[in-house]
Each structure stands twice: as structure tokens, then as C-alpha cells.
Design a protein around this motif. Sequence first.
Motif, PDB file in Angstrom:
ATOM      1  N   ARG A 166       0.835  -1.201   0.000  1.00 29.30           N
ATOM      2  CA  ARG A 166       0.000   0.000   0.000  1.00 29.30           C
ATOM      3  C   ARG A 166       0.873   1.255   0.000  1.00 29.30           C
ATOM      4  NH1 ARG A 166      -2.897   3.404   3.604  1.00 29.30           N
ATOM      5  NH2 ARG A 166      -4.877   4.057   2.676  1.00 29.30           N
ATOM      6  N   ALA A 167       1.946   1.238   0.770  1.00 27.04           N
ATOM      7  CA  ALA A 167       2.864   2.374   0.768  1.00 27.04           C
ATOM      8  C   ALA A 167       3.462   2.583  -0.616  1.00 27.04           C
ATOM      9  CB  ALA A 167       3.965   2.159   1.804  1.00 27.04           C
ATOM     10  N   GLU A 168       3.846   1.493  -1.267  1.00 26.28           N
ATOM     11  CA  GLU A 168       4.404   1.606  -2.618  1.00 26.28           C
ATOM     12  C   GLU A 168       3.369   2.149  -3.587  1.00 26.28           C
ATOM     13  OE1 GLU A 168       7.700  -1.996  -2.416  1.00 26.28           O
ATOM     14  OE2 GLU A 168       5.638  -2.441  -3.009  1.00 26.28           O
ATOM     15  N   SER A 169       2.103   1.768  -3.415  1.00 27.45           N
ATOM     16  CA  SER A 169       1.052   2.275  -4.307  1.00 27.45           C
ATOM     17  C   SER A 169       0.823   3.771  -4.126  1.00 27.45           C
ATOM     18  CB  SER A 169      -0.255   1.511  -4.071  1.00 27.45           C
ATOM     19  OG  SER A 169      -0.868   1.897  -2.850  1.00 27.45           O
ATOM     20  N   HIS A 170       1.181   4.299  -2.949  1.00 32.99           N
ATOM     21  CA  HIS A 170       1.089   5.739  -2.690  1.00 32.99           C
ATOM     22  C   HIS A 170       2.361   6.464  -3.123  1.00 32.99           C
ATOM     23  CE1 HIS A 170      -2.734   6.303  -0.509  1.00 32.99           C
ATOM     24  NE2 HIS A 170      -2.553   5.056  -0.085  1.00 32.99           N
ATOM     25  N   ARG A 222      10.032   8.471   2.073  1.00 30.57           N
ATOM     26  CA  ARG A 222       9.624   9.814   1.668  1.00 30.57           C
ATOM     27  C   ARG A 222       8.378   9.765   0.795  1.00 30.57           C
ATOM     28  NH1 ARG A 222      13.916  13.021   3.111  1.00 30.57           N
ATOM     29  NH2 ARG A 222      15.979  12.007   3.084  1.00 30.57           N
ATOM     30  N   GLY A 223       7.575  10.820   0.910  1.00 33.62           N
ATOM     31  CA  GLY A 223       6.426  10.973   0.043  1.00 33.62           C
ATOM     32  C   GLY A 223       6.820  11.595  -1.282  1.00 33.62           C
ATOM     33  N   ASP A 225       6.542  14.490  -2.345  1.00 36.44           N
ATOM     34  CA  ASP A 225       7.151  15.813  -2.219  1.00 36.44           C
ATOM     35  C   ASP A 225       8.545  15.768  -1.625  1.00 36.44           C
ATOM     36  OD1 ASP A 225       6.515  15.058   0.340  1.00 36.44           O
ATOM     37  OD2 ASP A 225       5.363  16.851   0.844  1.00 36.44           O
ATOM     38  N   GLY A 226       9.042  14.573  -1.323  1.00 35.51           N
ATOM     39  CA  GLY A 226      10.379  14.420  -0.755  1.00 35.51           C
ATOM     40  C   GLY A 226      10.444  14.528   0.753  1.00 35.51           C
ATOM     41  N   ALA A 227       9.334  14.865   1.388  1.00 39.61           N
ATOM     42  CA  ALA A 227       9.328  14.996   2.847  1.00 39.61           C
ATOM     43  C   ALA A 227       9.371  13.620   3.508  1.00 39.61           C
ATOM     44  CB  ALA A 227       8.089  15.757   3.305  1.00 39.61           C
ATOM     45  N   ALA A 228      10.068  13.544   4.632  1.00 45.14           N
ATOM     46  CA  ALA A 228      10.149  12.284   5.367  1.00 45.14           C
ATOM     47  C   ALA A 228       8.800  11.952   5.982  1.00 45.14           C
ATOM     48  CB  ALA A 228      11.210  12.385   6.444  1.00 45.14           C
ATOM     49  N   GLN A 229       8.256  10.790   5.624  1.00 41.12           N
ATOM     50  CA  GLN A 229       6.993  10.322   6.211  1.00 41.12           C
ATOM     51  C   GLN A 229       7.214   9.289   7.306  1.00 41.12           C
ATOM     52  OE1 GLN A 229       4.063   8.956   3.439  1.00 41.12           O
ATOM     53  NE2 GLN A 229       3.848  10.946   2.434  1.00 41.12           N
ATOM     54  N   ALA A 230       8.363   8.614   7.284  1.00 46.15           N
ATOM     55  CA  ALA A 230       8.646   7.602   8.309  1.00 46.15           C
ATOM     56  C   ALA A 230      10.150   7.389   8.402  1.00 46.15           C
ATOM     57  CB  ALA A 230       7.950   6.283   7.986  1.00 46.15           C
ATOM     58  N   VAL A 231      10.580   6.998   9.576  1.00 48.80           N
ATOM     59  CA  VAL A 231      11.983   6.675   9.843  1.00 48.80           C
ATOM     60  C   VAL A 231      12.037   5.372  10.623  1.00 48.80           C
ATOM     61  CG1 VAL A 231      14.059   7.359  11.101  1.00 48.80           C
ATOM     62  CG2 VAL A 231      12.769   9.073   9.842  1.00 48.80           C
ATOM     63  N   THR A 248       6.638   7.874  12.575  1.00 47.94           N
ATOM     64  CA  THR A 248       5.834   8.130  11.374  1.00 47.94           C
ATOM     65  C   THR A 248       5.110   9.461  11.504  1.00 47.94           C
ATOM     66  OG1 THR A 248       5.439   5.735  11.270  1.00 47.94           O
ATOM     67  CG2 THR A 248       4.125   7.107   9.810  1.00 47.94           C
ATOM     68  N   SER A 249       5.055  10.202  10.415  1.00 46.34           N
ATOM     69  CA  SER A 249       4.283  11.444  10.389  1.00 46.34           C
ATOM     70  C   SER A 249       2.797  11.119  10.271  1.00 46.34           C
ATOM     71  CB  SER A 249       4.720  12.314   9.207  1.00 46.34           C
ATOM     72  OG  SER A 249       4.317  11.714   7.990  1.00 46.34           O
ATOM     73  N   ASP A 250       1.951  12.130  10.413  1.00 44.26           N
ATOM     74  CA  ASP A 250       0.517  11.909  10.234  1.00 44.26           C
ATOM     75  C   ASP A 250       0.223  11.458   8.802  1.00 44.26           C
ATOM     76  OD1 ASP A 250       0.221  12.673  12.851  1.00 44.26           O
ATOM     77  OD2 ASP A 250      -0.454  14.703  12.396  1.00 44.26           O
ATOM     78  N   ALA A 251       0.916  12.054   7.832  1.00 44.93           N
ATOM     79  CA  ALA A 251       0.735  11.637   6.438  1.00 44.93           C
ATOM     80  C   ALA A 251       1.225  10.206   6.236  1.00 44.93           C
ATOM     81  CB  ALA A 251       1.485  12.590   5.504  1.00 44.93           C
ATOM     82  N   GLY A 252       2.327   9.855   6.898  1.00 44.36           N
ATOM     83  CA  GLY A 252       2.870   8.506   6.766  1.00 44.36           C
ATOM     84  C   GLY A 252       1.969   7.445   7.339  1.00 44.36           C
ATOM     85  N   ARG A 253       1.183   7.790   8.338  1.00 43.07           N
ATOM     86  CA  ARG A 253       0.229   6.821   8.879  1.00 43.07           C
ATOM     87  C   ARG A 253      -0.838   6.491   7.838  1.00 43.07           C
ATOM     88  NH1 ARG A 253      -2.367   8.204  14.372  1.00 43.07           N
ATOM     89  NH2 ARG A 253      -2.498   5.940  14.558  1.00 43.07           N
ATOM     90  N   ARG A 254      -1.203   7.471   7.045  1.00 39.29           N
ATOM     91  CA  ARG A 254      -2.236   7.231   6.018  1.00 39.29           C
ATOM     92  C   ARG A 254      -1.703   6.393   4.865  1.00 39.29           C
ATOM     93  NH1 ARG A 254      -3.295  12.681   7.560  1.00 39.29           N
ATOM     94  NH2 ARG A 254      -2.065  13.508   5.820  1.00 39.29           N
ATOM     95  N   THR A 255      -0.398   6.469   4.616  1.00 38.75           N
ATOM     96  CA  THR A 255       0.174   5.731   3.482  1.00 38.75           C
ATOM     97  C   THR A 255       0.857   4.424   3.882  1.00 38.75           C
ATOM     98  OG1 THR A 255       2.299   6.889   3.670  1.00 38.75           O
ATOM     99  CG2 THR A 255       0.597   7.909   2.264  1.00 38.75           C
ATOM    100  N   ASN A 256       0.914   4.131   5.193  1.00 36.75           N
ATOM    101  CA  ASN A 256       1.657   2.962   5.696  1.00 36.75           C
ATOM    102  C   ASN A 256       3.152   3.052   5.418  1.00 36.75           C
ATOM    103  OD1 ASN A 256      -1.138   0.926   4.892  1.00 36.75           O
ATOM    104  ND2 ASN A 256      -0.412   1.334   6.966  1.00 36.75           N
ATOM    105  N   ALA A 257       3.670   4.276   5.423  1.00 41.34           N
ATOM    106  CA  ALA A 257       5.099   4.478   5.141  1.00 41.34           C
ATOM    107  C   ALA A 257       5.988   3.783   6.167  1.00 41.34           C
ATOM    108  CB  ALA A 257       5.413   5.976   5.107  1.00 41.34           C
ATOM    109  N   GLY A 258       5.518   3.657   7.405  1.00 39.11           N
ATOM    110  CA  GLY A 258       6.335   3.039   8.436  1.00 39.11           C
ATOM    111  C   GLY A 258       6.669   1.587   8.139  1.00 39.11           C
ATOM    112  N   HIS A 259       5.720   0.829   7.613  1.00 39.37           N
ATOM    113  CA  HIS A 259       5.985  -0.567   7.264  1.00 39.37           C
ATOM    114  C   HIS A 259       7.022  -0.673   6.147  1.00 39.37           C
ATOM    115  CE1 HIS A 259       2.331  -1.429   9.592  1.00 39.37           C
ATOM    116  NE2 HIS A 259       2.731  -2.682   9.624  1.00 39.37           N
TER     117      HIS A 259
END
Length: 311
Positions: A166-170, A222-223, A225-231, A248-259
Motif C-alpha cells: 500500500r505504501a508503494e502504491s502511494h 519519503r512521500g 514531495d520528498g518529505a520524510a513520512q517515516a523513519v 511516522t508522520s501523520d501523512a505517513g500513517r495514512r500511506t503505511n510508510a512506516g511498514h
Amino acid sequence: MVELAGSTVTALTEAEWERALAGVTAPLPFGTACWRRWGDTSAPGRRFTPVRVCRSDAGELLVPLFVSELDGQLGGFGYGMVCPGTTWPHPALPRFDRLARTLCAAAGLAGLRTLLPPLSTVDDLDRLAGHWRGVPGRPTYVLDLTAGAESVWARARGSARTAVRRAESHRVWIDDPRPADGAAVTDLYLRTLQRAGHRLGSRPDLAFLAEKRADVLTVVARGGDGAAQAVSAFAVCAGTAFHVVQATSDAGRRTNAGHLAFFAAISGLAAAGVRRVDLGSATNPGQERFKLNWGATARPTRLLSWPGGQP
């Protein structure tokens, strides 16, 4: 068995400690200044008072002693440990109760305690302190990397793999940390703590996690826009890694960037030859679910204290 009767306990300055530690092979990575200062943010009343324990026929030990009122603690961040000096001739450390008695007598302390990882997590630590058993502490979650990242992926629950896809799809993408990411790492860490209802006494400086270091592996998701969404960041030492930040940022929670950041970091650790990963304890059901979903196994840490009759 190593005896400590007649040993000399000498206080070290922080500079002397850093120089001494740089000349030995530490079984755990948490003795240097960056980790200690991070630990100070959650225990500001604690004082770092490192010492050297030395006996002419028994070599020397480097002890990261922290003092709070009349109690002592080995280590100030993560797990505690004692480092054999360059002249230490023995395959193992002295018994914990004997070391604690020596340190407490020299420093005027009423007791000493420390926390160690489970047995069979750090090979060098087992060799030195496998006889330091203590009592079972809060479980930590250990991930087996001996068969590589592909095996972790195959064992992971479907929900973890779906989150990565899902993160990759975002269009979230993986990057190495940049020097300018130091503040972002700290901000994401504090935001994650805030969501969980935790507060620190002061703002930690986690910029070192964005630096190129032998004892750290950090991955940034990164999303567009290049901003860090998760570390996802790990301390690394002698074939074992310790998970120190999953933020994880609030945006990263929506994209599953942390996983996505987590699995990219696990892949990097496996490629670097890491065999085991200590994911730390779980302070809420969500953290426990995350660790179990990736195939980690709950194992008890080791709590040691003296007085207490623990060898």
C-alpha cells in the motif's frame, strides 16, 4: 571464577571514558555519548559517573555507571553492560553480585541494577555474561534474520505485506538519510510519542541517526514531495541490531510508510550480515501487533539487581 578483592575503582571523566571505550570492542553499542545523552532526556536526575575497575593480576573493566540518589545502574540507554579493557585476560566477566559489591562499596551506593537482552541474542555478550541470569524482565521481541530478509517477508503476516504494498502504491519511496534529516528524525520521533501520550523532559538530539555511522542503520521513507513520512533506525553491533526508532508522520500513517521503512531497514541489516534483531518491548497493543506481524518472537529480558542474591 574472577575475583575482585583488592581491586581499585577509579572515576573517569567523560573524555577519558570516550578514549578508553574507543580502544576496546564493546559487546553492546550504547556506551558512547550520543546514546547516553538520549537516555538523559527521560532520566534528567541521573548522573553519568564512569569508572575503571582494575586489579594488577586481573586486568581492567570499564563500567558505564549511572547514579541516581543512592542507587547505581549499569548503562543509561537501552541495555547496560560492562566492557572488558584491553588488559582483561579472562573469557568471562566476574559474577554480577561480586562486581556490584565492589562498585557499591567504592561509590557509597545502596544497590546496583542493570537490564540485559535475552540469552542467545548477542553472541559476544553471552560469552562474557551468560552467567548473569537475574530474573525475567519485560519481554522484548526478537526477529531471526539468519535466513535473510526474504525469509522475514515469507513469515510476515499478510497484513504487514499488504501495508508495504500500500505504501508503494502511494508512491512512497526509500532513501538514505541526508544531513538535513537530523531535525526531521527528531520531529517524527516526538510526534510519534505525542500520539501515544508520552512526553519527554527535554528534546533529544537525534541528528546522529541521520549520519553515516558504523553503529547505526537508518532508513527514511519519503512521500512524493520528498518529505520524510517515516523513519526506521537501528543500533548495530557485532551481528545484532537493536530497533531504536520507528517514527511516522501523520501523512505517513495514512500511506503505511512506516511498514515500508521498516522492511527496507530489515533488508539492509540482512545484507550487512546482521543475524538477529531486537525490536524492543511493546508498551501498547499496537506496538505488540506490529512486532508479531513481522514474525518476531517474545522473549524475556534479564533484570539483575544487588542486593538480591542474583549471580
